[in-house]
Design a protein around this motif. Sequence first.
Motif, PDB file in Angstrom:
ATOM      1  N   GLY A 108      35.739  37.004  37.534  1.00 15.37           N
ATOM      2  CA  GLY A 108      35.525  38.082  38.290  1.00 15.37           C
ATOM      3  C   GLY A 108      34.134  38.161  39.261  1.00 15.37           C
ATOM      4  N   HIS A 109      33.087  37.565  38.638  1.00 16.54           N
ATOM      5  CA  HIS A 109      31.829  37.506  39.165  1.00 16.54           C
ATOM      6  C   HIS A 109      31.636  36.313  40.331  1.00 16.54           C
ATOM      7  N   VAL A 110      32.500  35.574  40.160  1.00 16.21           N
ATOM      8  CA  VAL A 110      32.618  34.545  41.121  1.00 16.21           C
ATOM      9  C   VAL A 110      33.250  35.099  42.625  1.00 16.21           C
ATOM     10  N   ILE A 111      34.473  35.787  42.124  1.00 14.60           N
ATOM     11  CA  ILE A 111      35.070  36.663  43.224  1.00 14.60           C
ATOM     12  C   ILE A 111      34.025  37.626  43.617  1.00 14.60           C
ATOM     13  N   GLN A 112      33.441  38.392  43.086  1.00 12.68           N
ATOM     14  CA  GLN A 112      32.534  39.470  43.537  1.00 12.68           C
ATOM     15  C   GLN A 112      31.351  38.961  44.300  1.00 12.68           C
ATOM     16  N   TYR A 113      30.448  37.867  43.833  1.00 15.02           N
ATOM     17  CA  TYR A 113      29.369  37.551  44.124  1.00 15.02           C
ATOM     18  C   TYR A 113      29.325  36.339  45.115  1.00 15.02           C
ATOM     19  N   ILE A 114      30.039  35.621  44.863  1.00 12.67           N
ATOM     20  CA  ILE A 114      30.069  34.181  45.800  1.00 12.67           C
ATOM     21  C   ILE A 114      31.420  34.365  46.761  1.00 12.67           C
ATOM     22  N   ILE A 115      32.601  34.551  46.496  1.00 11.04           N
ATOM     23  CA  ILE A 115      33.608  34.406  47.420  1.00 11.04           C
ATOM     24  C   ILE A 115      33.400  35.436  48.308  1.00 11.04           C
ATOM     25  N   TYR A 116      33.131  36.684  47.843  1.00  8.37           N
ATOM     26  CA  TYR A 116      32.954  37.949  49.101  1.00  8.37           C
ATOM     27  C   TYR A 116      31.705  38.102  49.166  1.00  8.37           C
ATOM     28  N   ALA A 117      30.578  37.450  48.652  1.00  4.69           N
ATOM     29  CA  ALA A 117      29.137  37.437  48.887  1.00  4.69           C
ATOM     30  C   ALA A 117      28.738  39.088  48.688  1.00  4.69           C
ATOM     31  N   ASN A 118      29.199  39.739  47.711  1.00  2.00           N
ATOM     32  CA  ASN A 118      28.686  41.145  47.514  1.00  2.00           C
ATOM     33  C   ASN A 118      29.374  42.229  48.454  1.00  2.00           C
ATOM     34  N   ASP A 119      30.125  41.648  49.447  1.00  2.00           N
ATOM     35  CA  ASP A 119      30.853  42.671  50.475  1.00  2.00           C
ATOM     36  C   ASP A 119      31.879  43.485  49.327  1.00  2.00           C
ATOM     37  N   LYS A 120      31.999  44.733  50.070  1.00  2.00           N
ATOM     38  CA  LYS A 120      32.562  45.630  49.212  1.00  2.00           C
ATOM     39  C   LYS A 120      34.120  45.347  49.263  1.00  2.00           C
ATOM     40  N   ALA A 121      34.461  44.333  50.167  1.00  2.71           N
ATOM     41  CA  ALA A 121      36.146  44.145  50.287  1.00  2.71           C
ATOM     42  C   ALA A 121      36.310  43.364  48.957  1.00  2.71           C
ATOM     43  N   PHE A 122      35.785  42.860  48.002  1.00  4.82           N
ATOM     44  CA  PHE A 122      36.096  42.214  46.960  1.00  4.82           C
ATOM     45  C   PHE A 122      37.035  43.202  45.790  1.00  4.82           C
ATOM     46  N   PHE A 123      36.776  44.586  46.349  1.00  4.62           N
ATOM     47  CA  PHE A 123      37.435  45.697  45.393  1.00  4.62           C
ATOM     48  C   PHE A 123      38.958  45.515  45.934  1.00  4.62           C
ATOM     49  N   GLU A 124      39.345  44.972  46.941  1.00  2.00           N
ATOM     50  CA  GLU A 124      40.937  44.840  47.297  1.00  2.00           C
ATOM     51  C   GLU A 124      41.352  43.751  46.840  1.00  2.00           C
ATOM     52  N   ASP A 125      40.642  42.548  46.340  1.00  2.47           N
ATOM     53  CA  ASP A 125      41.180  41.478  46.016  1.00  2.47           C
ATOM     54  C   ASP A 125      41.935  41.750  44.659  1.00  2.47           C
ATOM     55  N   VAL A 126      43.208  41.103  44.874  1.00  9.78           N
ATOM     56  CA  VAL A 126      44.304  41.141  43.949  1.00  9.78           C
ATOM     57  C   VAL A 126      44.014  40.811  42.608  1.00  9.78           C
ATOM     58  N   TYR A 127      43.239  39.322  42.634  1.00  6.77           N
ATOM     59  CA  TYR A 127      42.686  38.614  41.443  1.00  6.77           C
ATOM     60  C   TYR A 127      41.777  39.476  40.781  1.00  6.77           C
ATOM     61  N   PHE A 128      40.757  40.235  41.608  1.00  4.58           N
ATOM     62  CA  PHE A 128      39.726  40.850  41.020  1.00  4.58           C
ATOM     63  C   PHE A 128      40.411  42.253  40.398  1.00  4.58           C
ATOM     64  N   LYS A 129      41.150  42.749  41.002  1.00  5.66           N
ATOM     65  CA  LYS A 129      41.946  44.078  40.477  1.00  5.66           C
ATOM     66  C   LYS A 129      42.445  43.545  39.125  1.00  5.66           C
ATOM     67  N   SER A 130      43.091  42.466  38.873  1.00  3.26           N
ATOM     68  CA  SER A 130      43.761  42.089  38.067  1.00  3.26           C
ATOM     69  C   SER A 130      42.938  41.947  36.617  1.00  3.26           C
ATOM     70  N   ILE A 131      41.899  41.171  36.820  1.00  5.94           N
ATOM     71  CA  ILE A 131      40.919  40.666  36.077  1.00  5.94           C
ATOM     72  C   ILE A 131      40.075  41.832  35.579  1.00  5.94           C
ATOM     73  N   TYR A 132      39.720  42.903  36.323  1.00  3.66           N
ATOM     74  CA  TYR A 132      38.875  43.905  36.081  1.00  3.66           C
ATOM     75  C   TYR A 132      39.694  45.257  35.218  1.00  3.66           C
ATOM     76  N   GLY A 133      40.991  44.905  35.379  1.00  2.98           N
ATOM     77  CA  GLY A 133      41.798  46.195  34.907  1.00  2.98           C
ATOM     78  C   GLY A 133      42.016  45.842  33.376  1.00  2.98           C
ATOM     79  N   PHE A 134      41.597  44.749  32.813  1.00  4.01           N
ATOM     80  CA  PHE A 134      41.932  44.792  31.711  1.00  4.01           C
ATOM     81  C   PHE A 134      40.641  43.839  30.596  1.00  4.01           C
ATOM     82  N   HIS A 135      39.835  43.043  31.051  1.00  8.97           N
ATOM     83  CA  HIS A 135      38.963  42.449  30.463  1.00  8.97           C
ATOM     84  C   HIS A 135      37.775  42.840  29.889  1.00  8.97           C
ATOM     85  N   MET A 136      37.349  43.903  30.360  1.00  9.49           N
ATOM     86  CA  MET A 136      36.256  44.573  29.703  1.00  9.49           C
ATOM     87  C   MET A 136      36.903  45.510  28.388  1.00  9.49           C
TER      88      MET A 136
END
Length: 191
Positions: free
Chosen positions: A29-57
Amino acid sequence: MVDTCQNKETRDCYFDILKGICIFLVLAGHVIQYIIYANDKAFFEDVYFKSIYGFHMPLFMMICGYFTSVSIEKKGYFVFVKKRILAISRPIILFCVVPVILKQIVNQNVNIYSALLSVSELWFLWVTVALSISVAFLKQKLDFLSICCAVLACVVLSLPARSLFFFMLPYFICGMYLNKSRIDILSRNKS
């Protein structure tokens, strides 16, 4: 599949595997947020990001609640709270306080907002200790001074992540309940 710990109690390896999977998902999730999207708010729309953050915490909080229940029973309330606060304070000091001091030393202006932001980035630690103290407190019959100290500690500890405290509370309690249910089932099976 059961491994033995140094203290001769059985250890359920499934929890270690589950925690390992959760840690991997946090990293992903942090790789998606901070590396792939470089902290651009578009990471919120990423299907993998949503899937991961939907349950892991929430799953992490359930695991914390599960083991918190055992720790409180083994150590008692005051020893548990003291050890939890000491354990959590180390990473907070290392990753929040030390960088702020170092920035001041090299003459970078550090305002209160940036210092608080660095503390809130470790929201999981704050929420875990605040939940642990709160729930441990609810299991005790204590005097008025202890109640005031526990309430004050929880308010202070949850300030950097107050909304996450209330969001994670049901998952934490669910983990504690699962532990109690498992112990009840195991004791019924033995008799």
